[in-house]
Design a protein around this motif. Structure first.
Motif, PDB file in Angstrom:
ATOM      1  N   GLN A 137      23.892 -15.153  40.266  1.00 53.00           N
ATOM      2  CA  GLN A 137      23.944 -14.853  42.446  1.00 53.00           C
ATOM      3  C   GLN A 137      22.585 -14.546  42.111  1.00 53.00           C
ATOM      4  OE1 GLN A 137      24.460 -13.529  39.286  1.00 53.00           O
ATOM      5  NE2 GLN A 137      23.800 -11.089  39.434  1.00 53.00           N
TER       6      GLN A 137
ATOM      7  N   GLU B  26      18.933 -15.559  43.584  1.00 48.18           N
ATOM      8  CA  GLU B  26      17.840 -16.609  43.562  1.00 48.18           C
ATOM      9  C   GLU B  26      16.463 -16.638  44.020  1.00 48.18           C
ATOM     10  OE1 GLU B  26      18.926 -18.565  47.395  1.00 48.18           O
ATOM     11  OE2 GLU B  26      17.198 -19.520  48.208  1.00 48.18           O
TER      12      GLU B  26
ATOM     13  N   GLN C 274      17.653 -17.329  35.742  1.00 45.70           N
ATOM     14  CA  GLN C 274      19.076 -18.065  36.552  1.00 45.70           C
ATOM     15  C   GLN C 274      19.941 -18.515  36.175  1.00 45.70           C
ATOM     16  OE1 GLN C 274      16.848 -18.681  40.282  1.00 45.70           O
ATOM     17  NE2 GLN C 274      17.779 -18.041  39.759  1.00 45.70           N
TER      18      GLN C 274
ATOM     19  N   ASN D 299      24.885 -13.867  53.557  1.00 41.83           N
ATOM     20  CA  ASN D 299      24.810 -14.984  52.229  1.00 41.83           C
ATOM     21  C   ASN D 299      25.549 -14.716  50.778  1.00 41.83           C
ATOM     22  OD1 ASN D 299      23.510 -16.865  54.096  1.00 41.83           O
ATOM     23  ND2 ASN D 299      21.390 -14.829  53.248  1.00 41.83           N
ATOM     24  N   SER D 300      26.249 -15.352  50.160  1.00 44.19           N
ATOM     25  CA  SER D 300      26.939 -14.727  49.158  1.00 44.19           C
ATOM     26  C   SER D 300      25.721 -14.380  48.113  1.00 44.19           C
ATOM     27  CB  SER D 300      27.873 -15.693  48.348  1.00 44.19           C
ATOM     28  OG  SER D 300      27.224 -17.261  47.664  1.00 44.19           O
ATOM     29  N   THR D 301      24.762 -15.084  48.147  1.00 43.56           N
ATOM     30  CA  THR D 301      23.235 -14.452  47.124  1.00 43.56           C
ATOM     31  C   THR D 301      22.206 -13.983  47.104  1.00 43.56           C
ATOM     32  OG1 THR D 301      21.778 -16.145  47.316  1.00 43.56           O
ATOM     33  CG2 THR D 301      23.602 -16.774  45.904  1.00 43.56           C
ATOM     34  N   ARG D 302      21.750 -13.272  46.593  1.00 45.04           N
ATOM     35  CA  ARG D 302      20.871 -11.686  46.916  1.00 45.04           C
ATOM     36  C   ARG D 302      19.335 -13.696  46.005  1.00 45.04           C
ATOM     37  NH1 ARG D 302      16.789  -9.754  47.724  1.00 45.04           N
ATOM     38  NH2 ARG D 302      16.171  -7.450  47.121  1.00 45.04           N
TER      39      ARG D 302
ATOM     40  N   HIS E  34      21.698 -15.078  35.833  1.00 45.33           N
ATOM     41  CA  HIS E  34      21.946 -13.969  37.231  1.00 45.33           C
ATOM     42  C   HIS E  34      21.899 -15.624  38.161  1.00 45.33           C
ATOM     43  CE1 HIS E  34      19.615 -11.342  34.631  1.00 45.33           C
ATOM     44  NE2 HIS E  34      20.736 -10.356  35.093  1.00 45.33           N
TER      45      HIS E  34
END
Lengths: 307, 307
Positions: A127, A129, A122, A96-99, A125
């Motif tokens: 990026q 989740e 949010q 995934n591209s998000t943490r 940040h």
DNA sequence: CCTTCTTGTGAGTTAAACTCACATATGTCT
DNA sequence: AGACATATGTGAGTTTAACTCACAAGAAGG
């Protein structure tokens, strides 16, 4: 090769059941967590005890208590499972591209303080989740890997399984709606004993402490108390004019400012256990976790300054 | 509680198969270790890759190679499984009064040096039980928890997955039985090229190195070599008069002293890779392991002094 | 004494794990 | 080029570990 592979790992399904049972101190709770029946957990623990040749739990009536070797063994297994869970999470995150940060937050704190502010985090940040779970379960009972950051109220900041930091402390004082205050004009602590007192199961005993601090005896008639599962429900009931609740500053400061609640009594403000964030000590430093905690502490500082 | 337990641990049976496959670099060898068919390992690895949503192995024809994420993940899992295995061993040891050390030793070293001395160790440490496994499998391929101390020949003492120490080094020189020497009186290196040369698979190339050190070209006719699985078989064949072997001092010193072997040639003594003990770096200090290694090093020192 | 909550277990069911057998890919040897 | 050896992939069927269901039993609380 003249070599015989040993069965050096215990049966892993049994190990998983054992670890959950050890952590909960209950086969039934472990079963809930693992989505199986308590009978399955009971059998798996028995499989592991047979394999090891040693009792891991003492049976006390129909309750189970870890033995000393069981405790030592479960600590090691929990730690190892935590490492595996963390590695697995990293493995999956690579796709995934998000943490994704999983937050495990006290319901009242979530409802009345964190949720209104989460959009700020949010926005800052995108990026990261956030996944919010509300719970007041003791942290040491939650499976390793099931949360990244937790919020609980606790008084001791001892080093141990969790690293913690204070978010803010609270003062509790009796509040009610303006309409309720007008219908029941009271000024002294003794006077409200005959009025409906709203209390949350999660803050049992707080009224007793408040009366003691005010130099009054406890309320002897339990029927005066209206009980709620969670404190935010009790607070909502107070806003709705159902009685007095012990409102925790600063969580109700906005309600006081907006006139939804009033504090007509002259009694004391009772210091309560502070809200703290917590992360597992064993988990390696995660930038997303650090960013969240930094944000949390800054928001709390700003919040205290604005009181 | 408004809370959903996550499946934070991957499927454990799949994890076990994956870890073994990663460690061996082979589904077939992993299957051998786990006592299942290679098809079972193949399926379990697939289960884990589906769960993670990422490939853990690259398929190169019909061979498998770990991907980068697969490598990182397997390192973490191996370490965690090692911790669990160690904890399990401790758990089981609690039920016994003796400590069992598993030794994983090169066959020749075991046969010709260690076994004759082990009674000394047992006598000195009756509370430690030794279990001897002979193997020349690379240590990083052996499952965590499957041995306490290993002996291998290795030239580099770099820090890494294993802590090591030199037991002793060897010199190799051509030897044969007295009867064979009488039947084939030779003095120069070139003269033995036409005689049977005994070699072990585990010491492939040693004759080439010896001839090079003697200033001679290699033996061009491979038919001159008699091959054996293990070196102790080659040595026994030399004692039985089947030809020349490259005998490693000090392992054959007793045979030379007793006249079972002679060294009639004037060629060089070739330095070989030293014998070393090894333990996994991640394992906590175990008194029994320390005692065994201390004894091993003392025996080696005494042995070198007596040459 | 009744209710609630917990663990233990016999009997039966389910499905995960496995085997078997064959297909396919690659490397080595003759 | 063909035979052989070694490795992985997979369809189909089998095995058995894991599980559920239902009930029993022990302890605590009202």
């Amino acid at each position: 090769m003249s070599e015989m592979p040993l069965q050096v790992l215990p049966p892993l399904t049994a190990l998983r059941s054992f670890e959950a049972a050890a952590r909960h101190g209950s086969f039934s709770r472990a079963a809930d967590e693992l989505c199986v029946t308590h009978g399955a957990v009971s059998r798996q623990v028995r499989v592991l005890e047979d394999w090891a040749g040693v009792a891991l739990f003492d049976r006390v009536g129909k309750r189970v208590v870890l033995t000393n070797v069981g405790r030592r063994f479960s600590d090691k297994v929990s730690s190892a499972f935590g490492d595996i869970a963390a590695a697995a999470r990293t493995l999956r995150a690579d796709t995934n591209s998000t943490r994704v940060l999983t937050l495990n937050i006290l319901p009242t704190f979530a409802m009345r303080w964190l949720l209104p502010r989460l959009s700020k985090f949010q926005f800052a940040h995108p990026q990261i989740e956030l996944r919010l779970v509300t719970s007041d379960q003791p942290l040491e009972r939650i499976a390793p890997g099931l949360f990244d950051v937790a919020v609980r109220r606790q008084s001791a900041l001892e080093p141990g399984e969790f690293r913690t930091g204070i978010i803010f402390t609270e003062d509790e004082l009796p509040v009610c709606s303006p309409a309720f205050a007008e219908a029941h004009p009271v000024r002294q602590a003794a006077e409200i004993k005959s009025l409906p007192l709203l209390v949350a199961d999660t803050r049992a005993g707080s009224w007793d402490r408040w009366f003691a601090a005010a130099g009054e005896s406890s309320v002897s008639n339990d029927a005066a108390f209206r009980r709620f599962d969670h404190f935010y429900l009790a607070l909502q009931a107070a806003i709705d004019g159902l009685g007095f609740a012990l409102g925790p500053l600063p969580l109700i400061e906005e309600d006081l400012a907006q006139g939804r609640l009033v504090a007509p009594l002259s009694g004391p403000k009772l210091s309560a256990v502070p809200y703290c964030w917590a992360v597992r000590s064993s988990e390696t430093e995660d930038p997303a976790v650090t960013q969240f905690i930094t944000w949390l502490e800054e928001e709390a500082l700003n919040f205290r300054r604005s009181r």
